[in-house]
Design an enzyme around this catalytic site. Sequence first.
Site, short mmCIF file in Angstrom:
data_model
loop_
_atom_site.label_atom_id
_atom_site.label_comp_id
_atom_site.label_asym_id
_atom_site.label_seq_id
_atom_site.Cartn_x
_atom_site.Cartn_y
_atom_site.Cartn_z
N GLY A 164 67.00 69.84 -6.93
CA GLY A 164 67.62 70.55 -5.75
C GLY A 164 67.04 72.09 -5.45
O GLY A 164 67.29 72.79 -6.06
N GLY B 40 67.21 73.77 -2.44
CA GLY B 40 68.03 74.60 -1.54
C GLY B 40 68.48 75.97 -2.45
O GLY B 40 67.87 76.44 -3.18
N ALA B 41 69.12 76.66 -1.47
CA ALA B 41 69.49 78.09 -1.89
C ALA B 41 70.05 78.05 -3.14
O ALA B 41 69.52 78.96 -3.96
CB ALA B 41 70.49 78.60 -0.55
N GLY C 218 69.96 75.86 -5.80
CA GLY C 218 69.13 75.52 -6.88
C GLY C 218 68.16 76.58 -6.95
O GLY C 218 67.69 76.92 -8.07
N ARG D 121 78.72 72.19 2.65
CA ARG D 121 79.57 72.26 3.48
C ARG D 121 79.43 73.25 4.41
O ARG D 121 78.64 74.28 4.37
CB ARG D 121 81.00 72.26 3.00
CG ARG D 121 81.30 73.67 2.19
CD ARG D 121 82.98 73.84 2.01
NE ARG D 121 83.05 74.65 0.89
CZ ARG D 121 84.60 75.17 0.78
NH1 ARG D 121 85.36 74.57 1.41
NH2 ARG D 121 84.60 75.91 -0.18
N ARG E 72 85.05 70.78 0.36
CA ARG E 72 84.07 70.33 -0.65
C ARG E 72 84.19 68.91 -0.79
O ARG E 72 83.14 68.22 -1.02
CB ARG E 72 84.09 70.93 -1.95
CG ARG E 72 84.13 72.40 -2.22
CD ARG E 72 84.21 73.11 -3.57
NE ARG E 72 83.90 74.31 -3.50
CZ ARG E 72 84.75 75.16 -3.33
NH1 ARG E 72 86.15 74.99 -2.92
NH2 ARG E 72 84.52 76.63 -3.61
N SER F 179 76.77 70.20 -7.94
CA SER F 179 76.87 69.64 -6.49
C SER F 179 78.28 69.23 -6.44
O SER F 179 79.11 68.99 -7.16
CB SER F 179 76.23 68.29 -6.51
OG SER F 179 74.77 68.37 -6.82
N ASN F 180 78.65 69.28 -5.04
CA ASN F 180 80.39 69.18 -4.59
C ASN F 180 80.52 67.71 -4.10
O ASN F 180 79.77 67.17 -3.62
CB ASN F 180 80.62 70.25 -3.51
CG ASN F 180 81.06 71.51 -4.16
OD1 ASN F 180 81.62 71.56 -5.34
ND2 ASN F 180 80.46 72.54 -3.73
N ASP G 234 84.32 80.48 -9.96
CA ASP G 234 85.67 80.86 -9.34
C ASP G 234 86.11 81.92 -10.04
O ASP G 234 86.95 82.80 -9.75
CB ASP G 234 86.64 79.75 -9.48
CG ASP G 234 86.23 78.42 -8.86
OD1 ASP G 234 85.50 78.74 -7.78
OD2 ASP G 234 86.48 77.47 -9.14
N ARG H 103 84.68 85.18 -8.99
CA ARG H 103 85.28 85.47 -7.48
C ARG H 103 86.65 86.36 -7.91
O ARG H 103 87.09 87.21 -7.26
CB ARG H 103 85.39 84.30 -6.70
CG ARG H 103 84.14 83.83 -6.12
CD ARG H 103 84.17 82.87 -5.01
NE ARG H 103 82.80 82.36 -4.38
CZ ARG H 103 82.43 81.42 -4.37
NH1 ARG H 103 83.17 80.16 -4.54
NH2 ARG H 103 81.23 81.12 -4.06
N HIS I 24 88.06 72.43 -8.88
CA HIS I 24 87.00 73.66 -7.86
C HIS I 24 87.23 73.22 -6.54
O HIS I 24 86.18 72.82 -5.68
CB HIS I 24 85.48 73.50 -8.26
CG HIS I 24 84.45 74.20 -7.51
ND1 HIS I 24 84.75 75.71 -7.62
CD2 HIS I 24 83.47 74.02 -6.89
CE1 HIS I 24 83.71 76.22 -6.80
NE2 HIS I 24 83.02 75.21 -6.54
#
Length: 309
Positions: A7, A9-10, A12, A82, A88, A119-120, A148, A151, A175
């Site tokens: 992946g 994407g952002a 990965g 999402r 998710r 991945s979600n 988490d 955060r 999660h």
Amino acid sequence: MKITVVGAGAVGATCADNIARRELAEEVVLLDIKDGLSEGKALDMLQASTLLDCDVKITGSSNNYELTANSDVVVITSGIPRKPGMTREDLIGTNANIVKGVTENILKHSPDAIFVIISNPMDTMTYLALKSSGLPKNRIIGLGGILDSARFKTYLSLALKCSPNDLQGVVIGGHGDTTMIPLTRLATYSGVPVSHFLDAETLQKVAADTMVGGATLTKLIGTSAWYAPGAAGAALVESIVRDQKRVIPCCVYLEGEYGQSDICLGVPVVIGRNGWERIVDFELNDEEQAAFNKSADAVRNMNDILKTL
Ligand code: LMR
């Protein structure tokens, strides 16, 4: 050491970039289904590495799994993110098939790899990867708790006006916006319980903000976050490849630990060269255990949906 990130994407790409910058492997492969995307991002990272004093072979692959052969660690970020207003869990219909297919393809070429699932919906995707691959449980690790907890520590440090480096804080459970459990009772500031410095109302707000940490970012950005998820993925990979044996909250298969079985859920585990090595018992109180059981119920309901897909 060879690490593949599936992946581009952002999330990965950020994860691969962090892995390369920290030189966690001699070779990093970034694979994506979209033609050219992973090659372009890998080349960009390679060019950046000349400015960053890091020396790692970074290869992009447009869905050619042969290039991923003999990876030691594989991070799966594939699937759709999402959008604002979604949970998710709403992603399960699309992402389940993608994660299953990616796991199968990777295993054909890297039968000994340790898998990190991002991945979600992550808890269910981790369970799916474990069940569909038949791999030993220690080689499948879902990434949720470390993100988490990052955060949680961020919001704690803002409330305490202190460095997050002086904080210990762990989030267990699922999660999901309603399934994660920030363990405020066990959070400490330089070894002292944070409840010594923050009143109950503030701690409750810190916990609430943590739980919707991802949703808050999704609302602000218009899609889900990537800097912290990518950095969390790299930190988890680092503990594996450097055999650091860090205690990291991760989603792993439970067989009676924390009172739950036949489910992948976030608990503190020791992470080293063999994947997750041991679950650490934090001795939850009744209230925390009840929240953990409730979280397990919600994740189990989501896992049941897999049978209908
Ligand atoms: C996150 O927590 O950032 C990821 O799980 C992505 C999301 O949808 O929030």
